[in-house]
Design an enzyme around this catalytic site. Structure first.
Site, short mmCIF file in Angstrom:
data_model
loop_
_atom_site.label_atom_id
_atom_site.label_comp_id
_atom_site.label_asym_id
_atom_site.label_seq_id
_atom_site.Cartn_x
_atom_site.Cartn_y
_atom_site.Cartn_z
N HIS A 18 0.84 -1.21 0.00
CA HIS A 18 0.00 0.00 0.00
C HIS A 18 0.87 1.26 0.00
O HIS A 18 0.69 2.16 -0.83
CB HIS A 18 -0.90 -0.03 1.24
CG HIS A 18 -1.79 1.16 1.36
ND1 HIS A 18 -3.09 1.17 0.90
CD2 HIS A 18 -1.58 2.40 1.90
CE1 HIS A 18 -3.63 2.36 1.14
NE2 HIS A 18 -2.73 3.12 1.75
N GLU A 19 1.82 1.31 0.93
CA GLU A 19 2.66 2.50 1.04
C GLU A 19 3.57 2.69 -0.17
O GLU A 19 3.88 3.81 -0.55
CB GLU A 19 3.50 2.43 2.32
CG GLU A 19 2.69 2.44 3.62
CD GLU A 19 1.86 3.70 3.79
OE1 GLU A 19 2.20 4.73 3.18
OE2 GLU A 19 0.87 3.64 4.54
N HIS A 22 1.89 4.88 -2.72
CA HIS A 22 2.06 6.31 -2.45
C HIS A 22 3.48 6.75 -2.80
O HIS A 22 3.68 7.82 -3.40
CB HIS A 22 1.81 6.59 -0.96
CG HIS A 22 0.40 6.36 -0.53
ND1 HIS A 22 -0.68 6.90 -1.18
CD2 HIS A 22 -0.11 5.67 0.53
CE1 HIS A 22 -1.80 6.55 -0.56
NE2 HIS A 22 -1.48 5.80 0.48
#
Length: 413
Positions: A18-19, A22
């Site tokens: 997920h990170e 970003h």
């Protein structure tokens, strides 16, 4: 102990994927990623590459991406603060040390009068505490600052801050985390399909026969084509269940063909309407790719069904799971073997992606709503207003997590 490790591995993979979404889109958008952390809590190891500090932290509970100017990051250094600076041959500051845990070799002690690391890039203060002369040092755009906990990160000038990137780029960065979770799920389901095969349900040809089942007792052979059951024509595998359901616990005829030979068999389905046959499977790459997308979509629709129940009032906390519930489900999945645990990882990744898109300000979905509001208003919300909204969202999320965790514990006992 093994279950704890499996739970942590699953949790860390999900959060880091997920990170990383970003992270990669922030880099592409020209936003400075000051730190990419694996784990939380006290820092164990740190290294620097391409203007980003990578840290390994003590608690293996996911990680985070720290972008310049994101999430109310505050680099303010107050007047009177004692720090040390390291300058180059042009007397330009390259490093600033705020930590008592680190000493700069050849560092200059400075008592701060004013520090601006965003606009003017200057340090103003008294060298060695000499208040008879106020000095000003220019700060390099790519200078680093050693924070109080000993973590060294690059400073965050205005031009590389999150809020100063174009709106559509900020929206991509906010969406990239959930997007990566969906991509992980698709890849996982494709991989499982390549290993286990994909059920072929658009044909009347069956695959395996379950031992000691009604089909085995009747003499039905694997890879046969079921032509009819009780006189009802079977065109596809999915037709079998409907035809069998009419004869629960009763004997009927089954016509099948194999290698050009026709069999007429007497079969007695179980009381729950099964005969013990499995669909034929294929490991064709295109079928596996299709399965990756359709399986992910099935999870998405199932989760939206639960969310719709939250809105309509037909909702129970038992439909949600916190860390305790996820740990229990991980243990259950692990008992089914590695492939079952991998499937669980894929499903959980879809859940994380969807949950992060819920329009609560502290989540990615909430940030996207604020982005849309900015697009409509043609100007962003004031930072103090956005901070209040985010604080309310964080409070709601914390309350929900506490409620779900208590419910998980109650269910466990």
């Amino acid at each position: 102990m093994t279950t704890i490790i499996e739970f942590l591995v699953v949790f860390v993979i999900l959060v880091l994927v997920h990170e990383f979404g970003h992270f990669i889109f922030a880099k592409w958008s020209g936003i400075l990623v000051r730190e990419f952390s694996i784990g939380m809590g006290p820092k164990l190891v740190a290294w620097h590459k391409n203007h980003t500090t990578y840290t390994l932290r003590l608690l293996p509970l996911g990680g985070y991406v720290r972008m310049a100017g994101w999430q109310d990051e505050d680099d303010e250094i107050k007047p009177g603060t004692m720090l040390a600076i390291e300058v180059n041959d042009q007397n330009v500051v390259e490093r600033i040390n705020l930590s008592s845990k680190t000493t700069l070799q050849g560092g200059i002690p400075v008592q701060v009068d004013k520090v601006d690391l965003q606009h003017d890039l200057t340090v103003v203060g008294y060298e060695n505490g000499d208040e008879s002369e106020l000095k000003t040092w220019s700060v390099d755009h790519d200078a680093t600052i050693i924070e109080e906990d000993g973590t060294e990160v690059i400073i965050a000038p205005d031009d590389v801050q999150f809020q100063n990137a174009k709106l559509w780029k900020r929206m991509l960065v906010n969406f990239a985390g959930p997007m990566n979770n969906f991509l992980l799920a698709i890849v996982v389901f494709i991989g499982v399909a390549l290993v286990n095969g994909v059920a072929v349900t658009n044909t009347n040809q069956i695959g395996k026969i379950e031992p000691n089942s009604p089909a085995a007792a009747a003499g039905l052979k694997a890879d046969s084509r079921i032509v009819s059951i009780g006189g009802d024509k079977i065109a596809a595998f999915d037709d079998i269940q409907g035809a069998v359901a009419q004869y629960r616990g009763r004997t009927t005829t089954l016509v099948a063909t194999k290698a050009g030979k026709t069999q007429k068999l007497m079969i007695r389905p179980t009381s729950d309407g099964t005969i013990g046959v499995y669909a034929k499977t294929t490991k064709a790459p295109m079928a596996a790719i299709e399965s990756g997308f359709t399986t992910t979509w099935a999870y998405v629709t199932g989760i939206f069904h639960v969310l719709a129940q939250m809105v309509t009032g037909h909702f129970s906390l038992n439909q949600l799971a916190g860390p305790v519930g996820i740990y229990t489900m991980t243990a259950t999945a692990a008992k089914g073997g590695p492939m079952n645990l991998i499937l669980f990882l894929g499903g959980l990744s879809v859940n994380l992606g969807i949950m992060n898109l819920i329009p609560i300000p502290v989540l990615d979905g909430g940030k996207l709503v604020l982005n849309l509001l900015e697009a409509i208003r043609r100007k962003p919300l004031k930072q103090e207003h956005e901070g209040v909204i985010t604080l309310i969202g964080a409070g709601l999320m914390f309350a929900l997590i506490i409620a779900v965790t208590i419910n998980d514990i109650m269910r466990s006992f």
